[in-house]
Structure formats: structure tokens, C-alpha cells
Design a protein around this motif. Structure first.
Motif, PDB file in Angstrom:
ATOM      1  N   UNK A 186      54.350  18.069  83.739  1.00 30.94           N
ATOM      2  CA  UNK A 186      55.617  17.034  83.564  1.00 30.94           C
ATOM      3  C   UNK A 186      55.083  16.668  82.056  1.00 30.94           C
ATOM      4  N   UNK A 187      54.038  15.863  82.480  1.00 29.08           N
ATOM      5  CA  UNK A 187      53.781  15.535  80.815  1.00 29.08           C
ATOM      6  C   UNK A 187      53.820  15.785  79.518  1.00 29.08           C
ATOM      7  N   UNK A 188      53.099  16.962  79.201  1.00 25.69           N
ATOM      8  CA  UNK A 188      53.421  17.876  78.262  1.00 25.69           C
ATOM      9  C   UNK A 188      54.636  18.570  78.423  1.00 25.69           C
ATOM     10  N   UNK A 189      55.758  18.732  79.085  1.00 30.52           N
ATOM     11  CA  UNK A 189      57.315  18.508  79.336  1.00 30.52           C
ATOM     12  C   UNK A 189      57.926  18.241  78.387  1.00 30.52           C
ATOM     13  N   UNK A 248      56.568  17.392  74.554  1.00 27.70           N
ATOM     14  CA  UNK A 248      57.024  18.176  73.478  1.00 27.70           C
ATOM     15  C   UNK A 248      58.638  18.176  73.772  1.00 27.70           C
ATOM     16  N   UNK A 249      59.294  17.863  75.002  1.00 26.28           N
ATOM     17  CA  UNK A 249      60.591  17.811  74.347  1.00 26.28           C
ATOM     18  C   UNK A 249      60.998  16.423  73.856  1.00 26.28           C
ATOM     19  N   UNK A 250      60.459  15.554  73.680  1.00 29.83           N
ATOM     20  CA  UNK A 250      60.759  14.781  73.299  1.00 29.83           C
ATOM     21  C   UNK A 250      60.138  14.628  71.640  1.00 29.83           C
ATOM     22  N   UNK A 251      59.515  15.120  71.535  1.00 31.13           N
ATOM     23  CA  UNK A 251      59.114  15.698  69.780  1.00 31.13           C
ATOM     24  C   UNK A 251      59.832  17.147  69.170  1.00 31.13           C
ATOM     25  N   UNK A 252      60.311  17.825  70.031  1.00 32.39           N
ATOM     26  CA  UNK A 252      61.376  18.661  69.420  1.00 32.39           C
ATOM     27  C   UNK A 252      62.420  18.425  69.103  1.00 32.39           C
ATOM     28  N   UNK A 253      63.434  17.215  70.269  1.00 35.69           N
ATOM     29  CA  UNK A 253      64.497  16.411  69.908  1.00 35.69           C
ATOM     30  C   UNK A 253      64.908  15.731  68.569  1.00 35.69           C
ATOM     31  N   UNK A 254      63.559  15.207  68.090  1.00 35.24           N
ATOM     32  CA  UNK A 254      63.116  13.880  67.297  1.00 35.24           C
ATOM     33  C   UNK A 254      62.640  14.927  65.928  1.00 35.24           C
ATOM     34  N   UNK A 255      62.363  16.158  66.314  1.00 35.57           N
ATOM     35  CA  UNK A 255      61.581  16.293  64.615  1.00 35.57           C
ATOM     36  C   UNK A 255      61.980  16.851  63.957  1.00 35.57           C
ATOM     37  N   UNK A 256      64.419  17.206  64.067  1.00 33.92           N
ATOM     38  CA  UNK A 256      64.947  17.298  63.165  1.00 33.92           C
ATOM     39  C   UNK A 256      65.294  19.043  62.497  1.00 33.92           C
TER      40      UNK A 256
END
Length: 71
Positions: free
Chosen positions: A23-26, A29-37
Motif C-alpha cells: 500500500x505504501x509503495x502504491x 509511487x502513484x503520487x510521484x507519477x501524478x506530480x511528475x508532469x
């Protein structure tokens, strides 16, 4: 030392700590992907040049290039 609780998922014995790490990895990882642009920079679109002659078109192109260099 306390015991680890296990869950039966798809016939496999999975520890609670493994589920928490998933859950923490998801989450991160999802936050990084969403904010990467976007991965590709936006392409500058230039308006069409409606010149009456080739000389005028060349002058306009050179002027636009000079203005882009100033910025």
C-alpha cells in the motif's frame, strides 16, 4: 517478539507487513507519477505565414527567430 498476522490471499499466505508495504509503495509511487508532469515538452506552434512573396516570408521568419533568441 510479537507474532505477525497472516492473511490468505489467492491461496497464498501473506503477512500483514507485506500488505502494508504494498500500500505504501502504491501511494508514494502513484503520487510521484501524478506530480511528475508530462514527459515531452510542449511544442511551440507558430502561426502560418501568409506572405505575398518569398522575400516577405524570409523577413518574417528571420524576425521571429530574432525575437525568440531575445527571450
Amino acid at each position: 517478539m510479537a507474532g505477525v498476522s497472516y492473511y490468505n490471499i489467492a491461496g497464498q499466505r501473506v503477512g500483514a507487513h507485506t500488505i502494508a508495504m504494498g500500500w505504501l509503495a502504491t501511494l508514494f509511487g502513484g503520487t510521484y507519477y501524478a506530480l511528475s508532469g508530462p514527459s515531452n515538452p510542449a511544442v511551440k506552434a507558430t502561426p502560418p505565414i501568409n506572405a505575398s512573396s518569398n522575400d516577405e516570408a524570409d523577413f518574417i521568419k528571420k524576425f521571429i527567430e530574432e525575437q525568440e533568441k531575445k527571450q
